[in-house]
Each structure stands twice: as C-alpha cells, then as structure tokens.
Design a protein around this motif. Structure first.
Motif, PDB file in Angstrom:
ATOM      1  N   GLY A  98      12.113  39.002  -5.609  1.00  0.00           N
ATOM      2  CA  GLY A  98      11.589  40.079  -4.757  1.00  0.00           C
ATOM      3  C   GLY A  98      11.305  39.611  -3.346  1.00  0.00           C
ATOM      4  N   GLY A  99      11.808  38.432  -2.959  1.00  0.00           N
ATOM      5  CA  GLY A  99      11.522  37.892  -1.628  1.00  0.00           C
ATOM      6  C   GLY A  99      12.633  38.161  -0.625  1.00  0.00           C
ATOM      7  N   ASP A 100      12.429  37.613   0.590  1.00  0.00           N
ATOM      8  CA  ASP A 100      13.369  37.773   1.692  1.00  0.00           C
ATOM      9  C   ASP A 100      14.048  36.419   1.917  1.00  0.00           C
ATOM     10  OD1 ASP A 100      14.623  37.926   4.133  1.00  0.00           O
ATOM     11  OD2 ASP A 100      12.855  38.621   5.244  1.00  0.00           O
ATOM     12  N   PRO A 101      15.396  36.363   1.812  1.00  0.00           N
ATOM     13  CA  PRO A 101      16.086  35.080   1.956  1.00  0.00           C
ATOM     14  C   PRO A 101      15.876  34.405   3.317  1.00  0.00           C
ATOM     15  CG  PRO A 101      17.573  36.745   1.075  1.00  0.00           C
ATOM     16  CD  PRO A 101      16.319  37.450   1.482  1.00  0.00           C
ATOM     17  N   ASP A 148      12.975  34.130   4.678  1.00  0.00           N
ATOM     18  CA  ASP A 148      11.600  33.601   4.686  1.00  0.00           C
ATOM     19  C   ASP A 148      11.650  32.106   4.330  1.00  0.00           C
ATOM     20  OD1 ASP A 148       9.035  32.813   4.125  1.00  0.00           O
ATOM     21  OD2 ASP A 148       8.725  34.212   2.468  1.00  0.00           O
ATOM     22  N   PRO A 149      11.334  31.216   5.294  1.00  0.00           N
ATOM     23  CA  PRO A 149      11.495  29.780   5.055  1.00  0.00           C
ATOM     24  C   PRO A 149      10.733  29.276   3.827  1.00  0.00           C
ATOM     25  CG  PRO A 149      11.079  30.188   7.372  1.00  0.00           C
ATOM     26  CD  PRO A 149      10.886  31.505   6.665  1.00  0.00           C
ATOM     27  N   GLU A 150       9.526  29.803   3.597  1.00  0.00           N
ATOM     28  CA  GLU A 150       8.732  29.288   2.479  1.00  0.00           C
ATOM     29  C   GLU A 150       9.368  29.657   1.137  1.00  0.00           C
ATOM     30  OE1 GLU A 150       4.512  29.763   3.285  1.00  0.00           O
ATOM     31  OE2 GLU A 150       4.207  29.632   1.102  1.00  0.00           O
ATOM     32  N   ALA A 151       9.732  30.934   0.996  1.00  0.00           N
ATOM     33  CA  ALA A 151      10.342  31.391  -0.260  1.00  0.00           C
ATOM     34  C   ALA A 151      11.675  30.678  -0.499  1.00  0.00           C
ATOM     35  CB  ALA A 151      10.566  32.903  -0.204  1.00  0.00           C
ATOM     36  N   ALA A 152      12.470  30.535   0.561  1.00  0.00           N
ATOM     37  CA  ALA A 152      13.795  29.927   0.410  1.00  0.00           C
ATOM     38  C   ALA A 152      13.696  28.441   0.084  1.00  0.00           C
ATOM     39  CB  ALA A 152      14.598  30.139   1.694  1.00  0.00           C
ATOM     40  N   THR A 153      12.765  27.760   0.733  1.00  0.00           N
ATOM     41  CA  THR A 153      12.623  26.318   0.478  1.00  0.00           C
ATOM     42  C   THR A 153      12.116  26.071  -0.938  1.00  0.00           C
ATOM     43  OG1 THR A 153      12.148  26.054   2.817  1.00  0.00           O
ATOM     44  CG2 THR A 153      11.654  24.185   1.408  1.00  0.00           C
ATOM     45  N   THR A 154      11.185  26.905  -1.404  1.00  0.00           N
ATOM     46  CA  THR A 154      10.689  26.777  -2.783  1.00  0.00           C
ATOM     47  C   THR A 154      11.837  26.963  -3.761  1.00  0.00           C
ATOM     48  OG1 THR A 154       8.561  27.650  -2.079  1.00  0.00           O
ATOM     49  CG2 THR A 154       9.003  27.709  -4.444  1.00  0.00           C
ATOM     50  N   ALA A 155      12.681  27.963  -3.512  1.00  0.00           N
ATOM     51  CA  ALA A 155      13.816  28.230  -4.409  1.00  0.00           C
ATOM     52  C   ALA A 155      14.816  27.073  -4.374  1.00  0.00           C
ATOM     53  CB  ALA A 155      14.494  29.538  -4.007  1.00  0.00           C
ATOM     54  N   ALA A 156      15.066  26.512  -3.199  1.00  0.00           N
ATOM     55  CA  ALA A 156      16.031  25.402  -3.087  1.00  0.00           C
ATOM     56  C   ALA A 156      15.523  24.177  -3.846  1.00  0.00           C
ATOM     57  CB  ALA A 156      16.263  25.056  -1.621  1.00  0.00           C
ATOM     58  N   ARG A 157      14.222  23.911  -3.732  1.00  0.00           N
ATOM     59  CA  ARG A 157      13.663  22.719  -4.409  1.00  0.00           C
ATOM     60  C   ARG A 157      13.659  22.891  -5.920  1.00  0.00           C
ATOM     61  NH1 ARG A 157       8.913  21.981   0.002  1.00  0.00           N
ATOM     62  NH2 ARG A 157      10.169  20.882   1.556  1.00  0.00           N
ATOM     63  N   ALA A 158      13.612  24.150  -6.383  1.00  0.00           N
ATOM     64  CA  ALA A 158      13.533  24.409  -7.827  1.00  0.00           C
ATOM     65  C   ALA A 158      14.907  24.601  -8.462  1.00  0.00           C
ATOM     66  CB  ALA A 158      12.671  25.653  -8.066  1.00  0.00           C
ATOM     67  N   LEU A 159      15.972  24.520  -7.650  1.00  0.00           N
ATOM     68  CA  LEU A 159      17.324  24.819  -8.146  1.00  0.00           C
ATOM     69  C   LEU A 159      17.758  23.850  -9.253  1.00  0.00           C
ATOM     70  CD1 LEU A 159      19.462  26.920  -7.102  1.00  0.00           C
ATOM     71  CD2 LEU A 159      20.588  24.966  -6.036  1.00  0.00           C
ATOM     72  N   THR A 160      18.362  24.396 -10.308  1.00  0.00           N
ATOM     73  CA  THR A 160      18.896  23.548 -11.390  1.00  0.00           C
ATOM     74  C   THR A 160      20.393  23.826 -11.541  1.00  0.00           C
ATOM     75  OG1 THR A 160      18.371  25.234 -13.034  1.00  0.00           O
ATOM     76  CG2 THR A 160      16.710  23.509 -12.675  1.00  0.00           C
ATOM     77  N   PRO A 161      21.164  22.842 -12.021  1.00  0.00           N
ATOM     78  CA  PRO A 161      22.620  23.016 -12.112  1.00  0.00           C
ATOM     79  C   PRO A 161      23.047  24.240 -12.914  1.00  0.00           C
ATOM     80  CG  PRO A 161      22.041  20.713 -12.426  1.00  0.00           C
ATOM     81  CD  PRO A 161      20.748  21.471 -12.381  1.00  0.00           C
ATOM     82  N   ASP A 162      22.281  24.639 -13.939  1.00  0.00           N
ATOM     83  CA  ASP A 162      22.718  25.793 -14.740  1.00  0.00           C
ATOM     84  C   ASP A 162      22.703  27.100 -13.935  1.00  0.00           C
ATOM     85  OD1 ASP A 162      19.968  24.748 -15.428  1.00  0.00           O
ATOM     86  OD2 ASP A 162      19.750  26.894 -15.877  1.00  0.00           O
ATOM     87  N   GLN A 163      21.947  27.151 -12.835  1.00  0.00           N
ATOM     88  CA  GLN A 163      21.948  28.363 -11.994  1.00  0.00           C
ATOM     89  C   GLN A 163      23.290  28.556 -11.269  1.00  0.00           C
ATOM     90  OE1 GLN A 163      17.786  27.235 -10.384  1.00  0.00           O
ATOM     91  NE2 GLN A 163      18.233  29.201  -9.452  1.00  0.00           N
ATOM     92  N   LEU A 164      24.093  27.498 -11.230  1.00  0.00           N
ATOM     93  CA  LEU A 164      25.358  27.573 -10.480  1.00  0.00           C
ATOM     94  C   LEU A 164      26.468  28.276 -11.258  1.00  0.00           C
ATOM     95  CD1 LEU A 164      25.363  23.984  -8.914  1.00  0.00           C
ATOM     96  CD2 LEU A 164      24.340  26.088  -8.038  1.00  0.00           C
TER      97      LEU A 164
END
Ligand code: DC
Length: 209
Positions: free
Chosen positions: A46-49, A51-67
């Motif tokens: 539900g965030g805005d891509p 938004d640096p905070e939301a995007a950075t949190t998502a990038a740090r939490a990324l796992t290979p299965d999401q690809l």
C-alpha cells in the motif's frame, strides 16, 4: 567469466543474455527483476514506490523467491521498479546480491542498466544493447500480446519513453554506456544476428573462447 549487458527497456538484452548464458554455461541474472520486485513489494504494502523509506525497507527485505512472481512482467511492476531505482539506498541494498551472483563460479551474464559501469566494472566483456524507440515499443507490444495481455501500443510506447527518461536522467548509476562496451544497435537485426555479433565481440575480448 562475467558478461555485462546494459541498455534501455525492450532493447533485446534479455533474449541475448539468456542465450549467451546457455552457450557459455554461465548463470544469468536479469537485474531489472530486483528493482521490479522491490517496487511491487512497496505497491502491495500500500506504499508509494518513490518513498525512499518504504522502498529501501523493501529492497533490504528482498528474497530470491520474490523474483519468480509472474506479476513482475507487468508494466505496473516495471514503472514501480524504475521509480525505486532512482533511490540511492535502494541501489546500495541490491548491489551485494548482484555481485554475489556475478562472482560465483563459473561466472554469469548480468543484464541491466549499470552492470558495466557500477555492478561489474571489471566484467570480461561489456555490451550496450540498444534499438530505436519505435522498434522497442513494437517488440514489447507484440511480446505482451503474445502472452495474452491486453496491451495498447500508445500506452506501451509511453511507458518506455517515461522509463527511458527516468533511467537515463537519475543522479545515481544512470543508464549509460561504459566507454569499453560494444555498442550493439539491434533495430535492424534479428536475434541470431545479435547473438553472432555478441559472440564475435566476446571471443575477441576473451581471447577466442
Ligand atoms: O530491465 P527492466 O525493464 O526489467 O528494469 C526495470 C527497471 O529497473 C528499469 O526501468 C530501471 C531499473 N533498473 C536499474 O535501475 N538498474 C538495473 N541494473 C536494472 C534495472
């Protein structure tokens, strides 16, 4: 061996990258998927891509299965990926993953926007793959239609123009040809001709392998 493929959206780097990886027995990483997955994760939360905070949190939490999510292929994910890609902390968070794949034996073909300039400046061969905007839009349009998606040509063209602008003008790691990269314009070439040109260049760079 590391092969760096960079270029704008729908230039043919994915097709070429998979083929080169199979030919040389290398891993293949479509680095755009990392940015798309990050953008999509933000949208789904539900965030805005942008938004640096939301995007950075998502990038740090990324796992290979999401690809492997099929939704990453949609233009919504591409646009969101292009938006998170301008955020420096997102790029930093995704760097280690890309370099890990590149440096695992026997090597890899990576495709993206900044592989030859930032991710793997030491790559054995760098190729900048491009094509005229209308040619790229036509290819993307046909690809989407072939997958049964309800694509409209003007919307596909607009998406590419917007993404090209954002990817080329951003301050950090913009889309740019590395000085030592082969410029390969695929506008008037078919997939076999592109592959042959890339192979000849790589053989030259790596001493004939
Ligand atoms: O290659 P692609 O269309 O899947 O990439 C989606 C977006 O991700 C693209 O518009 C810009 C960004 N990207 C990037 O900034 N750096 C990369 N190495 C790969 C993609």
């Amino acid at each position: 061996m590391i092969v760096a493929l960079d270029g704008p959206a729908a230039s043919g780097k994915g097709t070429l990258g998979r083929r080169l990886a199979a030919h040389f027995g290398l891993r293949y990483l479509d680095t755009g998927l990392l940015y798309r997955a990050t953008g999509l994760a933000v949208l789904r939360a539900g965030g805005d891509p942008s938004d640096p905070e939301a995007a950075t949190t998502a990038a740090r939490a990324l796992t290979p299965d999401q690809l492997h999510d099929p939704a990453l292929r949609h233009d919504e994910a591409a646009q969101a990926g292009s938006m998170v890609a301008v955020i420096p902390a997102v790029r930093t968070a995704l760097l280690a993953f890309q370099r890990d794949i590149a440096h695992q034996p026997p090597g890899a073909v990576l495709d993206g926007r900044d592989i030859g300039t930032v991710v793997c400046p030491d790559a054995d061969a760098k190729i900048f793959v491009t094509a005229a905007m209308e040619v790229r839009a036509e290819r993307r349009f046909k690809e989407l239609r072939a997958r049964g998606l309800d694509a409209i040509y003007p919307a596909v063209l607009q998406d590419l123009v917007q993404r090209d602008g954002r990817d080329s003008k951003r301050a950090v790691a913009p889309l740019r040809r590395s000085a030592d990269a082969l410029l390969l314009d695929t506008s008037e070439l078919d997939a076999d001709q592109v592959f042959a040109a890339a192979l000849a260049f790589i053989a030259d760079k790596t001493g004939g392998s």
